[in-house]
Write a protein that holds these residues in place. Structure first.
Motif: not given
Lengths: 390, 390, 390, 390
Positions: A322-323, C297-301, D169-174, D268-274
């Motif tokens: 999944g995405a 959102q929902g489209e290709p980057e 530095d932490m992020a989890y965004t969509h 679409m980057g999901s999680q990023r940690y530094r």
């Protein structure tokens, strides 16, 4: 989307020849085969060292009595059993593929074999005929073509989203053989010796992955002419090559270039593909397999991500995680093993209609890889001259 | 580090032929020449449309009386003046380079000319002799080779950090000519006509940038054999090419491949270079010119950034903005223009010693580019056959 | 597209205070000012070391007699001349900005000043009133906001392509001050001392770039509340900070976070921005300034590249090099200097209508930066508490 | 390196509650558990729809009689069997975790539960005591922390390669919840309702992954103070949040910031940690999990790739595919499931010594995640004020 539900009537009883503890390739077979309940590992001749092979097999959950010393013993032990193996994977050095595959087929087992399949097209044709005569499947582990985004590219080409194909650019290069082979591991030793590796080193070892993937994406194109320039930068590898460039002309006028090398010092990019049409291009690398770059001339570049609803159905059908959730090479192998299992189940059930449209890397794909190698060698041995593709 | 302080005794009085309002190339010359106080733009024949050219020149700060209708008028008007131009840039279509350069040299001006320099090596040799006889400099605007990281790569190769060079991979592809040329702008029309473009389209237009940069990085290697496969995907461009692949063998056994195309639909990556030695590789792209990737086999990949103290002195000497601050193509052109100005000042001062070691793209570099094109065409016209490099 | 044609009636006579040989900042001013024929450098007080400053100025092409020892001498020498400077750039440590700017304005010169502009909003307001009363321009060198893709983002926000703004994420971090300041260069010494730097170190030195750019992209939003948590990881820098996090609430409910640090060891990414709306996001970094990432959102980057026809007109109007040709920080500075020059020419011509709509970083932008710093310090000094933005 | 050999004496008999056909999470559990021969799926209560759940289970290879309608039936049916399940995974909505886990433990089964574990620390403590009293393991599926490069970072921190930790530095965004919830799938509906989700939405759903990973990498640091600013951009989600920023102060003076959002449109980057120390930084993202960026201040950036011999032994021990072959999220889950299985086997064998040093996400990790959420909510509900971490 694949969620682990079984796609065939019952699990296949599965065995392995090779793929033991000391090599890396066996785990790829097992992690591909075992995650969906499609195969059950019940027998093996895992290792030239019989005791080590038995210890290993037992650790994998195979009964000790079904951990055999040789493939001949495996055939002898399994052929008569009610619950004997039905399909056997061959994960051994190239020079043994032909004889083991032939023996397994003759004993009535389906076969899943490593690439490059055999040494010659003649061998391939003979095996193809044997398999056909016995209604058996020969699958070939082109393990990178199970990735969903490969099938996204194929679907986009098929639907004309790129226009007429003009340019194909493919490379699979690394530097793990940049130094000489003093003290090299066994996997390098046999790959650089024509007796054990066959007529090529990197062309067969990694180049066939490129060529097969291009066939998956561009099934409608045929190579007309080809030029191969190969070289052994480490002289002990001659007459085999650790570097080769191949130029190809397709029947529609498209041009391809292909680069394979194991002396590209430091390169960690693995495989890179670019397919360019008259309107747009797509590009993919197995090192970031979850995305493709789609570039329409005159429009912003687009990055497409696996598992997203905007993808073609062929891609989504092959998706497992999944995405946003990364897929790895094991997921690709799992798809390859699944698709081969579906072919086996269909062959066993006599379902020819299914087999005619079902996509998986079979004996034909294996044969075409060997044919391509023969053409490459013929060109290279003629002074890197253009040859008609035969 | 370059901070705008003048490196030559006084600013050079500079003129331009071509580079007017309707094209893009003129600004690259001006932004390169004018930021350091090295050149002062005092005259020009900017445009085939004389009135437009004058209006344009005045807007650039040139006196109206020194905005000429033709290069002949420019020579006539400037040759006699006490404060006349000393050096003239030629930013016109290819077919005029030779006649304008010859006339300018004969009138006693230094020349800075666009690439590809001329149509034939014979013309190059003639001009080289003429320039030498008059103690004049001919610079060639290989505008991408002023980037500091190009010189970082050259220094690393020179110091053996890559080991023996084995592989060279170069590409300059874009898709701006993926469609046919109906309604194409003038800059495309003349580039695709052999009468105005010379014997090549993309090989000369963009391929010479690749070849020159490879000479900068690998000055010790010579091409021995070469194969060029070219094609016009848009038929109206034939016999010129919009796509070409060139394979090369160097005298040390290294292998090179080079790809140029203006039909690589959607590609925005511009130029990509990779130089691989027996120990390590370096890679650079002009689309992110401030960094190189340095890959030593068996070690982590390294990304080197411009302006950092760990770089080689040749790179730091060419730096303008300092670490973390991006440099662009204009900064590279500024270095090229500066290095040519230093050559001119040295020639004027009779400083042969300086000229012998000073690095800049001069008549030799221009000639070698044309020689390479002649070999490419000879191969392509022989059916994409291998030819000895002559 | 900018091609170097002059946009103002005649070149401005320009002088500099500071920006001499031993620092890096002066070249940014000069390379920005001098490439378009918009400014002519005719005078300067470049260096606290008068002899070195004169030698430097002469090397830049300034007459020795107009290379002054101090800004006071520059004012005295230039104020009475027919051909005296019209505009002076101030590239000196923070604590001198106010007094030099005031003196220059009182002498009738336009001023272009480094950021952070002054120590207090009160000083800003006083200078704004003084400039207004004398019809003089004060430009502020927020040098990163001349990049075309910054204006692409602003245009996309203005046209609603992102929807309602919800999230703003900004960072400018590097590690060049990760070690302590033993033996640090002068540029670090004065920046870490409140007497010479003012009430902040990294907040003012790099944070104001972030804040100003957010104002350019989001001119319709106002900060309502703010929280600043700052710290000196190197104790000798206290009470100033080498690290700070700022949270902000905008009047439309959007949330922002901002991070500045000079102890982010090894970070070479410089500035990163992300603006997220209810429909889509845009992201930009000054380390690859020629592109933005546009994510619906929902489209290709999508990756958008500078100079391409699909961009908004505001972006194309600021473009200098054209698609595929990289722009650098110098090109951004050139735009900033050009836009300030246009403001100066309009002020001199009494063209209020032009000034009302013309976009450039002026005294208002400088003031807002100082106001933001005052709010940050107030929050930080209250224990990193939320404060209403005043 | 992991090659599928069994690490425990015999396969565990495994069951699932939840994870049926209509959701995505179940396959992650199964693909993690089933590839090594460590677990055998023998029972399940897969679905609220009993018939669908049975059909699904049968397709997975579970006997129909062991596909139960409810977890209560599963317990009743399995508890008495000789060959009954030993460990059960709980892949159901948050509000059921506590009651199901408690019931399973009371019946004598080990448990593997989704995160966030429970609603309150009190519940966690109660369950911990219950599990301890019965010598049972509770594993928590923080599924991203099985990646080898996570353990590479932890090993580098432990060995002082970064110096003293300063910045996290932490992020989890969509952006999958950027729109409102009209017609949203069941998985969104229960996650945005406090009754079924507990006291948080994105903080628990994705933020706990960030927090746990930071504990894995920085086990020696403790949070002292924390500030959480949360908001529901889609009002129907209030009082839960679809966006939150958390600032943290560690006991060594380090500063952390953490960002979670499900309205970060298009990301679409999901999680990023530094993780930044006084000397160097490491950065990792789960979207390209096979590499970390290692940046030593003043040295070239380094990219480290999984499976390479230069890595720390902890990373290589967790590797499955080998260098150049991508690993995906399934490989990470497989490690988590393996490590939990080893804990279970050790508990069953009474091997306390093993358990004391064995690393896996257990009840303690689950409890700390809930504790962190409680602190976040306490801060957020106090007006995003700083609170002491309790």
């Amino acid at each position: 989307m694949i969620n682990g539900e079984r796609r065939i009537p019952r699990p296949l009883r599965w065995g392995m020849v090779g793929g033991g503890r000391t090599g890396q390739v066996g785990y790829k077979h097992r992690t591909g085969a075992l995650r969906d309940g499609t195969y059950r590992l019940v027998a093996g001749a895992f290792d030239l060292d019989a005791a080590r092979g038995r210890d290993f097999g037992v650790n994998l959950g195979v009964e000790a009595s079904r951990c055999y010393a040789t493939y001949q013993e495996l055939i002898a032990g399994e052929a008569g059993r009610e619950d004997g193996v039905e399909v056997v994977s061959v994960a051994t050095p190239n020079f043994t593929h032909y004889e083991i595959t032939r023996a397994l087929l003759e004993a009535g087992f389906h076969v899943i074999c490593e690439k490059p399949l055999f040494f010659t097209v003649a061998e391939c044709d003979e095996i193809a005929a044997l398999a056909a005569s016995k209604n058996l499947i020969v699958g070939v582990t082109y393990g990178f073509t199970g990735h969903p985004m490969v099938h996204q590219m194929a679907a986009m080409v098929a639907r004309g989203m790129l226009g007429e194909i003009r340019l194909v650019d493919m490379a699979y290069t690394h530097g793990f053989n940049a130094g000489d082979d003093t003290g090299a591991p066994e996997a390098v030793v046999w790959r650089t010796n024509p007796r054990t590796a066959g007529p090529t080193f990197v062309l067969g070892d990694i180049g066939t992955h490129l060529y097969y993937l291009s066939e998956v994406v561009l099934p409608h194109l045929k190579v007309e002419k080809l030029l191969c320039d190969r070289k052994a930068f480490i002289p002990s590898r001659a007459p085999l090559e650790d570097h080769a460039t191949v130029l190809m002309h397709y029947d529609n006028g498209a041009r391809a270039r292909l680069w394979v090398s194991s002396v590209d010092a430091g390169n960690m990019g693995s495989q890179r593909y670019r397919f360019t049409g008259s309107k747009a291009s797509v590009a993919w690398s197995d090192s970031h397999p979850d995305q493709i770059v789609y570039q329409v001339q005159g429009e912003p570049e687009r990055i497409l991500h696996h598992g997203m609803p905007y993808l073609e159905e062929e891609s989504l059908a092959a998706d497992r995680m999944g995405a946003l959730h990364t897929e790895g090479l094991g997921d690709s192998w799992a798809n390859i093993y699944l698709w081969i299992a579906q072919a086996i189940a269909a062959a066993d059930a006599g379902d020819r209609a299914f087999l005619e449209t079902h996509h998986y890397p079979g004996i034909h794909a294996g044969t075409e890889g060997v044919r391509w190698l023969e053409n490459c060698v013929r060109s290279a041995d003629s002074g890197a001259a253009w040859v008609d593709f035969e």
